[in-house]
Write a protein that holds these residues in place. Structure first.
Motif, mmCIF file in Angstrom:
data_model
loop_
_atom_site.group_PDB
_atom_site.id
_atom_site.type_symbol
_atom_site.label_atom_id
_atom_site.label_comp_id
_atom_site.label_asym_id
_atom_site.label_seq_id
_atom_site.Cartn_x
_atom_site.Cartn_y
_atom_site.Cartn_z
ATOM 1 N N VAL A 142 0.759 -1.009 0.048
ATOM 2 C CA VAL A 142 -0.047 -0.160 -0.436
ATOM 3 C C VAL A 142 1.253 1.630 0.249
ATOM 4 N N THR A 143 2.158 1.472 0.944
ATOM 5 C CA THR A 143 2.876 2.441 0.944
ATOM 6 C C THR A 143 3.922 2.412 -0.360
ATOM 7 N N GLU A 144 4.434 1.894 -1.061
ATOM 8 C CA GLU A 144 4.576 1.839 -2.534
ATOM 9 C C GLU A 144 3.536 2.176 -3.597
ATOM 10 N N MET A 145 2.505 1.454 -4.098
ATOM 11 C CA MET A 145 1.191 2.372 -4.025
ATOM 12 C C MET A 145 1.449 3.887 -4.166
ATOM 13 N N ARG A 146 0.612 4.275 -2.738
ATOM 14 C CA ARG A 146 0.866 5.402 -2.466
ATOM 15 C C ARG A 146 1.841 5.751 -3.264
#
Length: 170
Positions: A142-146
């Protein structure tokens, strides 16, 4: 990719529009005429699985108009614009500014509206491909996608802000 095939028959109204041009085309080998056409799907061929055939779609010219000499330049200009819009390319420099390719710049002929259309199209195409790579790449946290979505948003904002820098303040 399916193959496009033109039905040799044309609608009655299209044939009527062509009539005055048949003799001049015959008399002048190599002659050309500009036209605006509308074609309609007539037939679809889908080869059986495991055969060498290619899928195809047959279309028939339903509407057709040919410009007169005074109108031809306007139709040719529309054709150039549509070609530019379809083929515009560019790259981003180290500062994140889009630089249009030489071939795209040649197509604009220095026209500001054409330059801006080409720049916007090339910028959007770049960021669309970026988004597609994200969708088809490895699974991201999720952090990478954000982080990737932030990069995408910043890139699109840069494309749009550069466009608004050239327009009047509203």
């Amino acid at each position: 990719m399916p193959v496009l095939k033109f039905d040799p028959k044309v609608s009655a109204s299209a044939q009527e529009a062509l009539e005055p041009h048949i003799r001049p085309l015959y008399d002048q080998p190599g002659a050309r005429r500009m036209a605006i056409i509308e074609f309609a799907h007539m037939e679809r061929t889908e080869p059986a699985p495991n055969t060498d055939g290619k899928p195809s779609v047959k279309v028939r010219i339903m509407g057709l108009e040919l410009p007169n000499r005074e109108q031809e330049d306007a139709v040719r200009e529309a054709q150039r614009f549509l070609h530019l819009q379809r083929t515009a390319r560019g790259t981003f420099d180290d500062d994140g500014q889009l630089e249009l390719s030489e071939s795209t710049l040649r197509l604009t002929g220095g026209m500001l509206a054409y330059l801006e259309t080409a720049r916007l199209r090339a910028g959007l195409a770049h960021w669309r491909e970026y988004a597609q790579r994200l969708m088809h790449g490895p699974d991201l946290t999720v952090t990478e996608m954000r982080h990737e979505m932030q990069a995408l948003a910043e890139g699109l904002t840069a494309v749009l802000n550069t466009a608004s820098d050239h327009s009047s303040d509203d």
